[in-house]
Design a protein around this motif. Structure first.
Motif, PDB file in Angstrom:
ATOM      1  N   UNK A 229       0.494  -1.168  -0.355  1.00  0.00           N
ATOM      2  CA  UNK A 229      -0.249   0.064  -0.292  1.00  0.00           C
ATOM      3  C   UNK A 229       0.788   1.109  -0.009  1.00  0.00           C
ATOM      4  N   UNK A 230       2.415   1.218   1.194  1.00  0.00           N
ATOM      5  CA  UNK A 230       2.604   2.393   0.779  1.00  0.00           C
ATOM      6  C   UNK A 230       3.186   2.785  -0.530  1.00  0.00           C
ATOM      7  N   UNK A 231       3.610   1.859  -0.561  1.00  0.00           N
ATOM      8  CA  UNK A 231       4.843   1.552  -2.396  1.00  0.00           C
ATOM      9  C   UNK A 231       3.815   1.795  -3.154  1.00  0.00           C
ATOM     10  N   UNK A 232       2.208   1.737  -3.414  1.00  0.00           N
ATOM     11  CA  UNK A 232       1.613   1.950  -4.064  1.00  0.00           C
ATOM     12  C   UNK A 232       1.099   3.949  -4.300  1.00  0.00           C
ATOM     13  N   UNK A 233       1.092   4.186  -2.892  1.00  0.00           N
ATOM     14  CA  UNK A 233       0.821   5.794  -2.837  1.00  0.00           C
ATOM     15  C   UNK A 233       2.319   6.844  -3.394  1.00  0.00           C
ATOM     16  N   UNK A 234       3.341   5.919  -2.829  1.00  0.00           N
ATOM     17  CA  UNK A 234       4.880   6.602  -3.228  1.00  0.00           C
ATOM     18  C   UNK A 234       4.775   6.444  -4.519  1.00  0.00           C
ATOM     19  N   UNK A 235       4.765   5.407  -5.591  1.00  0.00           N
ATOM     20  CA  UNK A 235       4.360   6.049  -6.582  1.00  0.00           C
ATOM     21  C   UNK A 235       3.404   7.005  -6.736  1.00  0.00           C
ATOM     22  N   UNK A 236       2.635   6.588  -6.854  1.00  0.00           N
ATOM     23  CA  UNK A 236       1.209   7.818  -7.171  1.00  0.00           C
ATOM     24  C   UNK A 236       2.240   9.402  -6.423  1.00  0.00           C
ATOM     25  N   UNK A 237       2.983   9.459  -5.278  1.00  0.00           N
ATOM     26  CA  UNK A 237       4.019  10.978  -5.459  1.00  0.00           C
ATOM     27  C   UNK A 237       5.108  10.908  -6.788  1.00  0.00           C
ATOM     28  N   UNK A 238       4.734  10.006  -6.910  1.00  0.00           N
ATOM     29  CA  UNK A 238       5.523  10.886  -8.077  1.00  0.00           C
ATOM     30  C   UNK A 238       6.842   9.794  -8.367  1.00  0.00           C
ATOM     31  N   UNK A 239       7.163   8.828  -7.371  1.00  0.00           N
ATOM     32  CA  UNK A 239       9.213   7.602  -7.795  1.00  0.00           C
ATOM     33  C   UNK A 239       8.214   6.439  -8.399  1.00  0.00           C
ATOM     34  N   UNK A 240       9.402   5.593  -8.837  1.00  0.00           N
ATOM     35  CA  UNK A 240       9.347   5.082  -9.558  1.00  0.00           C
ATOM     36  C   UNK A 240       9.390   3.902  -9.087  1.00  0.00           C
ATOM     37  N   UNK A 241       9.257   2.614  -9.343  1.00  0.00           N
ATOM     38  CA  UNK A 241       8.879   1.151  -8.938  1.00  0.00           C
ATOM     39  C   UNK A 241       9.401   1.489  -7.581  1.00  0.00           C
ATOM     40  N   UNK A 242      10.900   1.474  -8.438  1.00  0.00           N
ATOM     41  CA  UNK A 242      11.895   0.623  -7.422  1.00  0.00           C
ATOM     42  C   UNK A 242      12.427   1.965  -6.649  1.00  0.00           C
ATOM     43  N   UNK A 243      12.041   2.784  -6.744  1.00  0.00           N
ATOM     44  CA  UNK A 243      12.630   4.191  -5.730  1.00  0.00           C
ATOM     45  C   UNK A 243      11.360   3.555  -4.681  1.00  0.00           C
ATOM     46  N   UNK A 244      10.398   3.826  -5.124  1.00  0.00           N
ATOM     47  CA  UNK A 244       9.551   3.262  -4.185  1.00  0.00           C
ATOM     48  C   UNK A 244       9.111   2.287  -3.192  1.00  0.00           C
ATOM     49  N   UNK A 245       9.663   1.049  -3.643  1.00  0.00           N
ATOM     50  CA  UNK A 245      10.111   0.014  -3.821  1.00  0.00           C
ATOM     51  C   UNK A 245      10.853   0.341  -2.274  1.00  0.00           C
ATOM     52  N   UNK A 246      12.243   0.802  -2.151  1.00  0.00           N
ATOM     53  CA  UNK A 246      13.725   1.154  -1.149  1.00  0.00           C
ATOM     54  C   UNK A 246      13.231   2.130  -0.365  1.00  0.00           C
ATOM     55  N   UNK A 247      11.787   2.742  -0.685  1.00  0.00           N
ATOM     56  CA  UNK A 247      12.067   4.064   0.002  1.00  0.00           C
ATOM     57  C   UNK A 247      11.221   3.112   1.381  1.00  0.00           C
ATOM     58  N   UNK A 248      10.394   2.297   1.150  1.00  0.00           N
ATOM     59  CA  UNK A 248       9.324   1.354   1.685  1.00  0.00           C
ATOM     60  C   UNK A 248      10.495   0.430   2.598  1.00  0.00           C
TER      61      UNK A 248
END
Ligand SMILES: NC(=O)C1=CN([C@@H]2O[C@H](COP(=O)(O)OP(=O)(O)OC[C@H]3O[C@@H](n4cnc5c(N)ncnc54)[C@H](OP(=O)(O)O)[C@@H]3O)[C@@H](O)[C@H]2O)C=CC1
Ligand SMILES: O=C(O)[C@@H]1CCC=N1
Length: 272
Positions: free
Chosen positions: A186-205
């Motif tokens: 869920x966090x990754x999905x929202x981070x992607x919506x906020x502009x990160x790539x899938x990889x960046x969002x995954x790394x952040x989460x």
């Protein structure tokens, strides 16, 4: 640890996780056999971990000191029936199945087993498992010790006094990795919506989840609420996020989900 010969009956996600963790911890691959009907299941296990594999449950179980029942609960009866002809008196049986009680397993194998019910979880794969164990007081101390050491080789263990405690282990640990994955999804999905790539969002989460989990482990005397408070500046951003979770009754939802897991295990005890 003592190197008994082990037969995993069923070679799916959970058996693979335990086998991988065991071999990584130094358990002799030569002492491990896993069974599954399909070569597609067996071959990667033989290749990746150097263990024996076969589609013959009876011969694997017959040759083993320890039999780990690792098939889906709905298949357990069918898988156990042909094994009834074995002499189980000198063998330790470990069942990792959810929702099948000790009494039912004795019935399925038509004898009074030397039995430990273990409820592991998939992080056993990387030596970070959390397993609950239950055995009746009649089980001999050597078998009890062996089961404990086996699961300690792939993570932490927690004995329960009452068999019903295994269902609470399912809710708090066996199923729990999936809860955290869901939260991270869920966090990754929202981070992607906020502009990160899938990889960046995954790394952040994933790094935030790892850091949080490691902080919990590194601070055993600090309760979880305090660790949370240390992130939550008054009037700041975290406070708003937490307020939103509370408004949506996150704690109640988590409690409901854990109770649903227990209820399903209880239901399965009647079904299988
Ligand atoms: N996954 C998890 O996180 C956890 C699972 N468990 C318990 O572990 C058990 C297994 O679950 P899981 O690993 O997820 O399930 P999987 O479906 O991944 O694995 C089941 C395995 O059983 C094999 N199998 C099917 N029929 C037979 C048969 N007749 N003889 C021998 N093997 C057979 C399958 O082989 P094939 O693919 O060839 O059909 C497969 O390898 C369940 O009882 C579950 O309750 C407990 C804790 C956590
Ligand atoms: O979902 C299940 O039934 C199994 C038991 C715990 C985790 N997976």
């Amino acid at each position: 640890m003592e190197q008994r010969s082990i037969a995993f009956i069923g070679a799916g996600n959970m058996a693979r996780s335990i086998i991988a963790g065991l071999v990584a911890s130094g358990y002799a691959p030569d002492k491990i056999t896993a069974t599954a009907p399909s070569p597609a299941r067996r071959e990667p296990l033989a290749r990746d971990y150097g263990i024996h594999t076969t589609d013959n449950n009876l011969s694997a179980a017959s040759d083993a000191d320890v039999i780990v029942l690792a098939v889906k609960p709905q298949l357990m009866e069918e898988v156990c029936r042909p094994l009834q002809i074995l002499d189980f008196s000198g063998k330790l049986v470990i069942s990792i199945a959810a929702g099948i009680g000790a009494e039912r397993l004795n019935e399925m194998l038509a004898t009074n087993l030397n039995l430990v019910r273990v409820m592991p979880n998939t992080p056993s794969l990387i030596g970070k498992g959390m397993s609950g164990l239950y055995a009746s007081s009649a089980l001999n101390p050597n078998d009890r010790q062996f089961a404990e050491s086996l699961m300690q080789a792939v993570g932490e263990v927690c004995w329960v006094e009452q068999e019903s405690g295994i269902n609470s282990i399912i809710a708090a640990a066996g199923s729990a990795p999936a809860y955290f994955f869901l939260f991270m999804e869920a966090m990754q999905e929202e981070a992607i919506k906020q502009g990160f790539s899938t990889e960046q969002a995954r790394k952040l989460v994933q790094q935030s989840a790892l850091g949080a989990a490691e902080m919990v482990v590194a601070n055993p005397d600090t309760d979880l609420a305090t660790l949370r408070a240390q992130v939550t500046s008054k009037g700041g951003t975290t406070a708003e996020a937490i307020r939103t979770f509370n408004e949506c009754q996150l704690s109640d939802t988590v409690a409901k989900a854990m109770r649903a897991a227990v209820s399903r295990a209880e239901e399965m005890e009647k079904l299988f």
